[in-house]
Write a protein that holds these residues in place. Structure first.
Motif, PDB file in Angstrom:
ATOM      1  N   ILE A 102       0.860  -1.190   0.000  1.00 40.04           N
ATOM      2  CA  ILE A 102       0.000   0.000   0.000  1.00 40.04           C
ATOM      3  C   ILE A 102       0.893   1.236   0.000  1.00 40.04           C
ATOM      4  CG2 ILE A 102      -1.810   1.236   1.272  1.00 40.04           C
ATOM      5  CD1 ILE A 102      -2.637  -1.514   2.452  1.00 40.04           C
ATOM      6  N   LYS A 103       0.780   2.013  -1.078  1.00 37.26           N
ATOM      7  CA  LYS A 103       1.673   3.165  -1.220  1.00 37.26           C
ATOM      8  C   LYS A 103       0.918   4.496  -1.275  1.00 37.26           C
ATOM      9  CE  LYS A 103       5.420   0.827  -3.659  1.00 37.26           C
ATOM     10  NZ  LYS A 103       4.811  -0.536  -3.718  1.00 37.26           N
ATOM     11  N   ASP A 104      -0.385   4.402  -1.559  1.00 34.75           N
ATOM     12  CA  ASP A 104      -1.193   5.611  -1.729  1.00 34.75           C
ATOM     13  C   ASP A 104      -1.320   6.342  -0.391  1.00 34.75           C
ATOM     14  OD1 ASP A 104      -3.178   7.461  -1.874  1.00 34.75           O
ATOM     15  OD2 ASP A 104      -4.659   6.146  -2.843  1.00 34.75           O
ATOM     16  N   ILE A 105      -0.769   7.563  -0.332  1.00 38.85           N
ATOM     17  CA  ILE A 105      -0.637   8.260   0.940  1.00 38.85           C
ATOM     18  C   ILE A 105      -1.993   8.585   1.569  1.00 38.85           C
ATOM     19  CG2 ILE A 105      -0.374  10.610   0.001  1.00 38.85           C
ATOM     20  CD1 ILE A 105       1.637   9.119   2.914  1.00 38.85           C
ATOM     21  N   ASN A 106      -2.989   8.812   0.683  1.00 37.42           N
ATOM     22  CA  ASN A 106      -4.322   9.097   1.236  1.00 37.42           C
ATOM     23  C   ASN A 106      -4.924   7.868   1.892  1.00 37.42           C
ATOM     24  OD1 ASN A 106      -4.291  11.804   0.563  1.00 37.42           O
ATOM     25  ND2 ASN A 106      -4.825  11.299  -1.575  1.00 37.42           N
ATOM     26  N   LEU A 107      -4.736   6.750   1.226  1.00 39.83           N
ATOM     27  CA  LEU A 107      -5.217   5.498   1.815  1.00 39.83           C
ATOM     28  C   LEU A 107      -4.479   5.223   3.140  1.00 39.83           C
ATOM     29  CD1 LEU A 107      -6.884   2.902   1.727  1.00 39.83           C
ATOM     30  CD2 LEU A 107      -5.160   1.890   0.217  1.00 39.83           C
ATOM     31  N   ILE A 108      -3.168   5.462   3.102  1.00 35.31           N
ATOM     32  CA  ILE A 108      -2.372   5.236   4.310  1.00 35.31           C
ATOM     33  C   ILE A 108      -2.891   6.095   5.465  1.00 35.31           C
ATOM     34  CG2 ILE A 108      -0.061   5.672   5.307  1.00 35.31           C
ATOM     35  CD1 ILE A 108       1.047   4.737   2.540  1.00 35.31           C
ATOM     36  N   LYS A 109      -3.110   7.380   5.166  1.00 41.14           N
ATOM     37  CA  LYS A 109      -3.607   8.280   6.206  1.00 41.14           C
ATOM     38  C   LYS A 109      -4.947   7.783   6.750  1.00 41.14           C
ATOM     39  CE  LYS A 109      -1.495  12.643   4.828  1.00 41.14           C
ATOM     40  NZ  LYS A 109      -1.733  13.866   4.082  1.00 41.14           N
ATOM     41  N   ASP A 110      -5.757   7.325   5.825  1.00 43.47           N
ATOM     42  CA  ASP A 110      -7.075   6.823   6.198  1.00 43.47           C
ATOM     43  C   ASP A 110      -6.957   5.610   7.126  1.00 43.47           C
ATOM     44  OD1 ASP A 110      -9.753   6.776   6.221  1.00 43.47           O
ATOM     45  OD2 ASP A 110     -10.028   5.926   4.196  1.00 43.47           O
ATOM     46  N   ILE A 111      -6.076   4.697   6.745  1.00 42.97           N
ATOM     47  CA  ILE A 111      -5.900   3.476   7.553  1.00 42.97           C
ATOM     48  C   ILE A 111      -5.414   3.826   8.963  1.00 42.97           C
ATOM     49  CG2 ILE A 111      -4.512   1.362   7.802  1.00 42.97           C
ATOM     50  CD1 ILE A 111      -4.546   1.159   4.697  1.00 42.97           C
ATOM     51  N   VAL A 112      -4.372   4.645   9.044  1.00 41.72           N
ATOM     52  CA  VAL A 112      -3.801   4.906  10.383  1.00 41.72           C
ATOM     53  C   VAL A 112      -4.763   5.740  11.226  1.00 41.72           C
ATOM     54  CG1 VAL A 112      -1.427   4.691   9.578  1.00 41.72           C
ATOM     55  CG2 VAL A 112      -2.434   6.945   9.722  1.00 41.72           C
ATOM     56  N   THR A 113      -5.448   6.680  10.593  1.00 38.83           N
ATOM     57  CA  THR A 113      -6.384   7.507  11.375  1.00 38.83           C
ATOM     58  C   THR A 113      -7.539   6.640  11.887  1.00 38.83           C
ATOM     59  OG1 THR A 113      -5.838   9.271   9.837  1.00 38.83           O
ATOM     60  CG2 THR A 113      -7.647   9.708  11.346  1.00 38.83           C
ATOM     61  N   THR A 114      -8.048   5.814  11.013  1.00 35.85           N
ATOM     62  CA  THR A 114      -9.122   4.912  11.434  1.00 35.85           C
ATOM     63  C   THR A 114      -8.655   4.055  12.612  1.00 35.85           C
ATOM     64  OG1 THR A 114      -9.818   4.759   9.130  1.00 35.85           O
ATOM     65  CG2 THR A 114     -10.731   3.112  10.637  1.00 35.85           C
ATOM     66  N   TYR A 115      -7.463   3.524  12.457  1.00 33.90           N
ATOM     67  CA  TYR A 115      -6.988   2.635  13.518  1.00 33.90           C
ATOM     68  C   TYR A 115      -6.877   3.374  14.853  1.00 33.90           C
ATOM     69  CZ  TYR A 115      -4.465  -0.687  16.267  1.00 33.90           C
ATOM     70  OH  TYR A 115      -4.132  -1.541  17.276  1.00 33.90           O
ATOM     71  N   ILE A 116      -6.270   4.536  14.796  1.00 33.94           N
ATOM     72  CA  ILE A 116      -6.017   5.256  16.044  1.00 33.94           C
ATOM     73  C   ILE A 116      -7.315   5.773  16.678  1.00 33.94           C
ATOM     74  CG2 ILE A 116      -4.925   7.354  16.989  1.00 33.94           C
ATOM     75  CD1 ILE A 116      -2.565   6.736  15.130  1.00 33.94           C
ATOM     76  N   THR A 117      -8.199   6.271  15.845  1.00 34.19           N
ATOM     77  CA  THR A 117      -9.426   6.820  16.445  1.00 34.19           C
ATOM     78  C   THR A 117     -10.430   5.726  16.821  1.00 34.19           C
ATOM     79  OG1 THR A 117     -10.170   7.222  14.203  1.00 34.19           O
ATOM     80  CG2 THR A 117      -9.335   9.126  15.407  1.00 34.19           C
ATOM     81  N   LYS A 118     -10.490   4.693  16.011  1.00 31.23           N
ATOM     82  CA  LYS A 118     -11.542   3.701  16.231  1.00 31.23           C
ATOM     83  C   LYS A 118     -11.122   2.521  17.119  1.00 31.23           C
ATOM     84  CE  LYS A 118     -14.801   1.194  13.242  1.00 31.23           C
ATOM     85  NZ  LYS A 118     -15.010   0.855  11.837  1.00 31.23           N
ATOM     86  N   TYR A 119      -9.857   2.113  16.999  1.00 28.06           N
ATOM     87  CA  TYR A 119      -9.489   0.843  17.648  1.00 28.06           C
ATOM     88  C   TYR A 119      -8.459   0.911  18.778  1.00 28.06           C
ATOM     89  CZ  TYR A 119     -12.044  -1.330  13.826  1.00 28.06           C
ATOM     90  OH  TYR A 119     -13.021  -1.696  12.975  1.00 28.06           O
ATOM     91  N   TYR A 120      -7.503   1.803  18.631  1.00 31.67           N
ATOM     92  CA  TYR A 120      -6.418   1.733  19.609  1.00 31.67           C
ATOM     93  C   TYR A 120      -6.768   2.482  20.883  1.00 31.67           C
ATOM     94  CZ  TYR A 120      -1.859   1.305  21.717  1.00 31.67           C
ATOM     95  OH  TYR A 120      -0.861   0.977  22.583  1.00 31.67           O
ATOM     96  N   TYR A 121      -6.443   1.911  22.009  1.00 29.90           N
ATOM     97  CA  TYR A 121      -6.571   2.631  23.284  1.00 29.90           C
ATOM     98  C   TYR A 121      -5.412   2.212  24.191  1.00 29.90           C
ATOM     99  CZ  TYR A 121      -8.752  -1.780  24.769  1.00 29.90           C
ATOM    100  OH  TYR A 121      -8.993  -3.101  25.028  1.00 29.90           O
ATOM    101  N   GLU A 122      -5.032   3.128  25.086  1.00 29.26           N
ATOM    102  CA  GLU A 122      -3.926   2.842  26.008  1.00 29.26           C
ATOM    103  C   GLU A 122      -4.307   1.657  26.875  1.00 29.26           C
ATOM    104  OE1 GLU A 122      -1.073   4.442  25.878  1.00 29.26           O
ATOM    105  OE2 GLU A 122      -1.398   6.591  25.550  1.00 29.26           O
ATOM    106  N   GLY A 123      -3.378   0.758  27.076  1.00 33.26           N
ATOM    107  CA  GLY A 123      -3.609  -0.385  27.961  1.00 33.26           C
ATOM    108  C   GLY A 123      -4.265  -1.557  27.241  1.00 33.26           C
ATOM    109  N   ILE A 124      -4.402  -1.458  25.941  1.00 32.17           N
ATOM    110  CA  ILE A 124      -5.005  -2.571  25.171  1.00 32.17           C
ATOM    111  C   ILE A 124      -4.154  -3.846  25.349  1.00 32.17           C
ATOM    112  CG2 ILE A 124      -3.750  -1.977  23.038  1.00 32.17           C
ATOM    113  CD1 ILE A 124      -6.258  -2.749  21.438  1.00 32.17           C
ATOM    114  N   SER A 125      -4.866  -4.968  25.545  1.00 30.31           N
ATOM    115  CA  SER A 125      -4.099  -6.207  25.751  1.00 30.31           C
ATOM    116  C   SER A 125      -3.622  -6.730  24.392  1.00 30.31           C
ATOM    117  CB  SER A 125      -4.970  -7.258  26.419  1.00 30.31           C
ATOM    118  OG  SER A 125      -5.921  -7.720  25.479  1.00 30.31           O
ATOM    119  N   LYS A 126      -2.679  -7.627  24.420  1.00 32.06           N
ATOM    120  CA  LYS A 126      -2.145  -8.149  23.154  1.00 32.06           C
ATOM    121  C   LYS A 126      -3.242  -8.846  22.343  1.00 32.06           C
ATOM    122  CE  LYS A 126       1.642  -9.473  20.675  1.00 32.06           C
ATOM    123  NZ  LYS A 126       3.080  -9.456  20.684  1.00 32.06           N
ATOM    124  N   GLU A 127      -4.087  -9.561  23.062  1.00 29.30           N
ATOM    125  CA  GLU A 127      -5.162 -10.292  22.389  1.00 29.30           C
ATOM    126  C   GLU A 127      -6.144  -9.335  21.709  1.00 29.30           C
ATOM    127  OE1 GLU A 127      -7.155 -12.736  25.196  1.00 29.30           O
ATOM    128  OE2 GLU A 127      -8.070 -13.919  23.581  1.00 29.30           O
TER     129      GLU A 127
END
Ligand code: GLU
Length: 543
Positions: A445-470
């Motif tokens: 994946i090289k398209d910078i807009n797609l990349i931005k979309d993926i990382v922003t989605t991940y950070i806003t929607k899924y990642y939280y401090e203290g998340i377990s490995k599972e």
């Protein structure tokens, strides 16, 4: 004039040999010594010799002495002595007796710097003059050169011996007259051997052999009043009580000289072990590791690379005895001094230096360190070689230890680092201060807009401090699914047309986004240590 009277003329206020001998009572400990000359940097071969002397002394509950052999004043280099002491200290080869600096020393069998022992050598030389086994020689260098040529023409052995030893025949009166005229002179030992004589030699490495006996009237006291190596060796190792002289094999052929000197002084001879040099394979040619040709010959080079001292010790131990390695693999928790080092198992042809093996040992050693201990080593290293990074890891102590602890202190630790010098290359991106001037190693994946979309989605929607490995693993699957990527390799292989790609394409985006690199250590740990805020900040860097 008698020999004794001549001796009095040559040495006016020299101590009596008996008195000197009384000052150095015999001792019954096992004693070894390292006797370098301060002529430059420490060679790996020196360290190897020093280490062998050290381990044998320790294993026999004996003493390890450092003696500085600086009688060749022309070859002496500035700070040579200080550097030798420093190298031994850095390497943890603590000596029981020897110089601590130019003024201070420990031990009562000194001085341990040869240039400070002139009066001691002189009392031995005076004795030899008294018994007719040493004499002044006034021959000039020009004369000695012409003698050499004459002998070559005659096809006889070259050197100062037998009937060629011109100054042997000077009368005492001639000698005194020359001295009064101020003609410079050396003092030579008078050999009593004939050309056909041989001598039986015992050696701890080379074993028993027969060598031609010494016939040369070697110089024992130079024009500057200091002794030559041969003479100083005999006097010092006798007085200091060396039980076993472990030295470079170069000296083996000089042994007949040393044995004749011992006999002339009525001193009991010592035990010897002449050790072969460390060799290197130079494009198929096996030769000695060379100060001039090989960076590997310099001990300072290992320091610059950041090979931990302990790893270098382990490596040297493998060079000393080939059976060390097997023992070590089974005794990783033990001190290497517990291995029974043996002269019998020293390779007679010289151990072969092997860079890959050194790196491998170093890598394994570093992988087994606790993060805190590795952190300390890294501090010591960067303080000298990378002060900026030193400052950074000092101000982020806990974070750095956490980074170093990734995939460490587990049964199968990660083995990236073969030296302290490469650690920064693996972990720099974990520091915000260094995370700039980036070259992102994007993959599928090289398209910078797609990349931005993926990382922003991940950070806003899924990642939280203290998340377990599972949870984290699960969050990646959800993210992949959101973007139409298979959530596992298996799924993708079964139905490739259904997906834009595989989950690994998505995790690679996250990895490259956070580190700029496609291969790194554990991504979960990277996110955990960087924290949400820094992850968000890194989005702003995407261009
Ligand atoms: N000073 C000598 C050298 O550096 C030492 C030889 C010995 O260990 O006796 O080669």
């Amino acid at each position: 004039m008698s020999n004794k009277e001549l001796a009095e003329v040559l040495f006016t206020d020299t101590l009596d040999l008996e008195d000197v001998l009384k000052k150095y009572p015999r001792r019954d400990k096992f004693i070894t010594r390292y006797a370098p000359s301060p002529t430059g940097f420490t060679h790996l071969g020196n360290l190897y010799t020093a280490f062998l002397n050290y381990v044998l002394a320790k294993q026999n509950k004996g003493l390890f002495i450092l003696r500085i052999e600086d009688t060749d004043q022309k070859r002496k280099v500035k700070e040579g002595i200080e550097n030798i002491i420093k190298d031994l200290n850095d390497f943890g080869l603590t000596f029981d007796e020897g110089p601590l600096n130019l003024e201070k020393e420990k031990g009562s069998y000194g001085p341990y710097i040869q240039s400070k022992r002139q009066s001691i050598y002189d009392s031995f030389i005076k004795y030899l003059v008294t018994i007719g086994r040493a004499y002044p020689c006034f021959c000039t260098d020009e004369y000695l050169e012409s003698l050499h040529k004459e002998q070559e023409n005659k096809k006889v052995m070259t050197g100062y011996y037998g009937s060629y030893a011109k100054c042997r025949d000077l009368t005492k009166e001639e000698i005194v007259k020359n001295i009064k005229l101020g003609i410079p002179y050396v003092i030579r030992f008078k050999s009593l051997n004939k050309e056909s004589d041989t001598i039986k030699i015992k050696d701890g490495v080379i074993k028993e052999t027969t060598l031609p006996a010494n016939i040369f009237d070697i110089v024992i006291r130079k024009k500057d009043g200091l002794p030559t190596y041969h003479f100083a060796h005999v006097v010092d190792d006798y007085l200091m009580g060396t039980s076993l002289v472990i030295r470079d094999h170069n000296w083996f052929t000089s042994l007949p000289i040393h044995l004749e000197l011992f006999a002339s002084l009525n001193l009991t001879t010592l035990k010897y072990a002449h050790i072969p040099p460390v060799m290197i394979n130079d494009n198929g040619v096996i030769r000695k590791l060379s100060k001039r040709k090989d960076v590997w010959a310099k001990v300072s080079f290992y320091k610059e690379l950041g090979i931990p001292t302990e790893a270098l010790k382990i490596y040297l131990a493998t060079l000393i005895n080939t059976n060390f390695e097997g023992w070590y693999q089974n005794n990783l928790d033990k001190d290497i001094l517990e291995f029974p080092f043996s002269l019998n198992k020293i390779s007679k042809s010289g151990p072969l230096f092997d860079k890959d093996k050194l790196y491998n040992i170093s890598k394994n050693y570093i992988s087994r360190l606790k993060a805190k201990d590795l952190y300390k080593l890294l501090l010591d290293y960067t303080k000298i070689y990378d002060i900026e990074f030193y400052k950074l890891i000092t101000s982020y102590k806990d974070k750095t230890i956490a980074i170093l602890n990734i995939e460490r202190e587990i049964p199968k630790p990660r083995k990236d680092y073969y030296s302290l010098g490469v650690i920064k290359d693996y972990i720099w991106f974990m520091y915000d201060e260094l995370f700039n001037n980036l070259t992102y190693e994007w993959q599928q994946i090289k398209d910078i807009n797609l990349i931005k979309d993926i990382v922003t989605t991940y950070i806003t929607k899924y990642y939280y401090e203290g998340i377990s490995k599972e949870e984290w693993l699960n969050s990646l699957k959800l993210l992949a699914n959101d973007f139409g990527y298979a959530t596992s390799n298996k799924e993708y292989k079964e139905n490739p047309n259904k997906y834009k790609g595989n989950i690994s394409d998505i995790t690679t985006v996250l990895r490259v986004f956070l580190t700029s690199k496609k291969d790194t250590f554990d991504l979960y740990e990277i996110m955990r240590i960087l924290g949400l805020e820094e992850m968000k900040r890194r989005i702003t860097l995407l261009k």
